[in-house]
Motif scaffolding. Structure first.
Motif, short mmCIF file in Angstrom:
data_model
loop_
_atom_site.label_atom_id
_atom_site.label_comp_id
_atom_site.label_asym_id
_atom_site.label_seq_id
_atom_site.Cartn_x
_atom_site.Cartn_y
_atom_site.Cartn_z
N GLU A 1 18.86 36.40 85.20
CA GLU A 1 19.64 35.79 84.12
C GLU A 1 18.94 35.98 82.77
OE1 GLU A 1 22.18 32.06 85.17
OE2 GLU A 1 20.21 31.79 86.11
N GLU A 2 17.63 35.82 82.76
CA GLU A 2 16.89 35.98 81.52
C GLU A 2 16.97 37.42 81.01
OE1 GLU A 2 15.23 32.46 83.63
OE2 GLU A 2 15.77 34.49 84.19
N LEU A 3 16.85 38.37 81.93
CA LEU A 3 16.95 39.77 81.54
C LEU A 3 18.33 40.10 80.98
CD1 LEU A 3 15.05 41.77 84.32
CD2 LEU A 3 14.52 41.68 81.89
N GLU A 4 19.35 39.56 81.60
CA GLU A 4 20.71 39.83 81.14
C GLU A 4 20.91 39.31 79.72
OE1 GLU A 4 24.26 41.51 81.03
OE2 GLU A 4 22.83 41.71 82.69
N SER A 5 20.26 38.19 79.40
CA SER A 5 20.37 37.64 78.04
C SER A 5 19.79 38.59 77.02
CB SER A 5 19.65 36.28 77.98
OG SER A 5 20.24 35.35 78.86
N ILE A 6 18.67 39.22 77.36
CA ILE A 6 18.05 40.18 76.44
C ILE A 6 18.84 41.48 76.40
CG2 ILE A 6 16.00 41.58 76.04
CD1 ILE A 6 15.63 38.70 75.26
N PHE A 7 19.22 41.98 77.55
CA PHE A 7 19.94 43.27 77.61
C PHE A 7 21.27 43.22 76.89
CE2 PHE A 7 17.68 44.55 81.81
CZ PHE A 7 16.57 44.95 81.07
N LEU B 1 7.46 28.52 73.03
CA LEU B 1 8.42 28.49 71.94
C LEU B 1 9.58 27.55 72.29
CD1 LEU B 1 8.46 32.30 71.08
CD2 LEU B 1 7.28 30.47 69.86
N THR B 2 9.86 26.63 71.40
CA THR B 2 10.94 25.67 71.62
C THR B 2 12.28 26.25 71.17
OG1 THR B 2 10.66 24.68 69.42
CG2 THR B 2 9.31 23.79 71.22
N ASN B 3 13.35 25.60 71.56
CA ASN B 3 14.68 26.04 71.16
C ASN B 3 14.87 26.04 69.64
OD1 ASN B 3 15.32 26.43 73.81
ND2 ASN B 3 16.53 24.58 74.04
N PRO B 4 14.43 24.99 68.91
CA PRO B 4 14.56 25.04 67.45
C PRO B 4 13.80 26.21 66.82
CG PRO B 4 14.18 22.79 68.17
CD PRO B 4 13.98 23.65 69.37
N GLU B 5 12.62 26.55 67.36
CA GLU B 5 11.87 27.67 66.82
C GLU B 5 12.63 28.99 67.02
OE1 GLU B 5 7.20 27.16 67.18
OE2 GLU B 5 8.20 26.49 69.02
N ILE B 6 13.18 29.19 68.21
CA ILE B 6 13.94 30.41 68.48
C ILE B 6 15.21 30.45 67.64
CG2 ILE B 6 15.23 31.68 70.24
CD1 ILE B 6 12.24 31.98 70.48
N ALA B 7 15.85 29.30 67.45
CA ALA B 7 17.05 29.25 66.61
C ALA B 7 16.71 29.65 65.18
CB ALA B 7 17.65 27.85 66.64
N ARG B 8 15.58 29.16 64.67
CA ARG B 8 15.14 29.54 63.32
C ARG B 8 14.82 31.03 63.26
NH1 ARG B 8 14.88 26.96 58.32
NH2 ARG B 8 14.20 25.04 59.35
N LEU B 9 14.16 31.55 64.30
CA LEU B 9 13.84 32.97 64.34
C LEU B 9 15.10 33.82 64.37
CD1 LEU B 9 11.84 35.36 64.67
CD2 LEU B 9 11.86 34.89 67.13
N LEU C 1 16.33 32.69 75.23
CA LEU C 1 16.48 34.13 75.44
C LEU C 1 17.90 34.59 75.10
CD1 LEU C 1 14.45 34.53 78.74
CD2 LEU C 1 13.86 35.49 76.52
N GLY C 2 18.89 33.76 75.44
CA GLY C 2 20.25 34.12 75.09
C GLY C 2 20.47 34.15 73.59
N ARG C 3 19.89 33.19 72.89
CA ARG C 3 20.03 33.16 71.42
C ARG C 3 19.32 34.33 70.78
NH1 ARG C 3 21.58 33.82 67.38
NH2 ARG C 3 21.72 32.50 65.51
N LEU C 4 18.14 34.68 71.30
CA LEU C 4 17.41 35.83 70.79
C LEU C 4 18.18 37.12 71.06
CD1 LEU C 4 14.82 36.94 69.48
CD2 LEU C 4 13.80 37.00 71.77
N GLY C 5 18.80 37.22 72.25
CA GLY C 5 19.58 38.41 72.57
C GLY C 5 20.74 38.61 71.63
N LYS C 6 21.42 37.53 71.25
CA LYS C 6 22.53 37.64 70.29
C LYS C 6 22.04 38.09 68.92
CE LYS C 6 25.43 34.13 72.53
NZ LYS C 6 26.04 32.78 72.38
N ALA C 7 20.86 37.62 68.53
CA ALA C 7 20.32 37.99 67.22
C ALA C 7 19.95 39.46 67.16
CB ALA C 7 19.10 37.13 66.90
#
Length: 412
Positions: A165-171, A103-111, A140-146
């Protein structure tokens, strides 16, 4: 000449056919794939055509790689699917499953924008499943904020390797989340250091179903995860009147005298006084309770109902051996006193004979206290006598009467 088959006239008030809706959706999805120069997902195309043939709405979108990579060099993308959902205002899709994609950054941003649009346009999705997909730290950080603003009830991130770091973004998007009720992080490489963070997230969110199979939490990580849940269950068990109904749907509020027991529990108590928790057992909800509770916020707190910890290297070997006695006390406390716990999976963890015996005693105490039934999976690497005693204990409760609470023991 044979007579043409006559179509039955539609009765007045009958719901409109879903076929035109799905046909338009497929055309719009194909259009966006062409415009974005990406491949049409074969799974989504197949499921849409199957739903058209059956004249049934499609509730689950499964995004996978193209069947034969040699025929097309264009990748499958998430964006055309999300754009088709928005363009057609398709509200019947409740699940989005993404398997094995990068998954690219634009795809995650759209999601993320799609998940956050619940108050402005439409976001009918309540289950998001991203399995074995590659995402960088920004995604992961953008998904965590969403997650903080979404209407998701279930999040599955299985087979995704996460660092600290990745886990912290989700948590960060899970704490104080009062909608998400199911979280799955199976085979994600979680180690003992993830235990305290998981315990904190569970204590400050509405998550009641937690699947962590196939990680490396070991004794110390599991202990850190279970400690806040067991502390709350212990206080609850000591303060609850013996005459209380064992199947009361709402968790009891903590009394004033116990509010200084721990700082984490103190915060939970203050929020518990404001509203009564509306959580019921999954059995009472017919196995589909997570979806039925989507429109209302749940009260945060460490009252987990389903906990899967299979294959987490929880045993009494190496440096972790000194943690096993305390882990056993914490686990048995949870079994004895938790009115919310319905299922716990400890399969493929070599807990040892002493821990198994303590679990058996805790199950007996749970039955004596007339708590709700508990399904527990344990390792077969215990003595036959201990396992037989557990089996007889559960079988005896089955034979007494239909109203007697039973404990279901699974050996694996």
């Amino acid at each position: 000449m044979p007579r043409a088959k006559e179509q039955k006239p539609k009765s007045k008030g009958a719901p409109p056919s879903v076929v035109p809706v799905l046909q338009n959706f497929l055309k719009t999805y194909q259009k966006h794939c062409i415009q974005s120069q990406t491949s049409l997902c074969p799974t989504i195309q197949r499921d849409l055509k199957s739903s058209i043939d059956r004249e049934q709405s499609l509730r689950k979108f499964t995004l996978t790689r193209a069947g034969d990579s040699t025929t097309s060099s264009r990748p499958v993308s998430l964006e055309p699917l999300l754009m088709a959902i928005l363009d057609e205002r398709y509200t019947q899709g409740k699940e989005i499953c993404i398997w094995g994609l990068q998954l690219t950054n634009p795809e995650i941003a759209r999601l993320a924008l799609f998940l956050e649009s619940k108050g402005h346009t439409i976001c009918p999705v309540t289950t998001l499943e991203i399995m074995n997909c590659e995402m960088d730290l920004w995604s992961l950080g953008r998904l965590g904020k969403a997650l903080q603003f979404s209407s998701l009830l279930s999040l599955v991130l299985d087979y995704s390797k996460f660092g600290d770091e990745e886990l912290e973004s989700i948590f960060s998007g899970l704490e104080k989340n009062q909608r998400l009720q199911g979280l799955s992080l199976r085979y994600c490489g979680l180690g003992p250091q993830s235990g305290p963070r998981l315990g904190s997230v569970i204590s400050q969110s509405a998550i009641c179903e937690l699947h962590l199979d196939g990680n490396y939490l070991q004794c110390s990580g599991t202990l850190a995860l279970l400690r806040p849940i067991a502390e709350y269950a212990d206080i609850q068990g000591k303060e609850q009147p013996t005459s209380a109904s064992p199947h009361a749907g709402n968790p009891p509020l903590l009394p004033q005298a116990c509010r200084e027991r721990s700082s984490t529990l103190s915060q939970i108590v203050k929020s518990s006084e404001a509203v009564t928790v509306k959580r019921t057992s999954q059995k009472k909800r017919g196995g589909r309770g997570i979806r039925k509770k989507g429109k209302s916020l749940m009260e945060a707190g460490p009252w987990v109902s389903t906990l899967h910890l299979a294959d987490n290297s929880i045993d009494g070997t190496g440096k972790e051996a000194e943690q096993l006695p305390e882990l056993t006390r914490t686990l048995t406390c949870l079994i004895k006193h938790s009115t919310h716990l319905r299922e716990i999976d400890l399969g493929n963890n070599v807990l040892g004979e002493m821990t198994a015996a303590d679990i058996l005693e805790a199950l007996r105490a749970r039955k004596t206290g007339k708590l709700p039934p508990l399904k527990i999976t344990v390792t077969p690497r215990i003595s036959s006598d201990t396992f037989t005693s557990i089996w007889k204990h559960s079988k005896k409760s089955n034979r007494t009467s239909k109203k007697t609470k039973k404990v279901v023991i699974t050996r694996r």
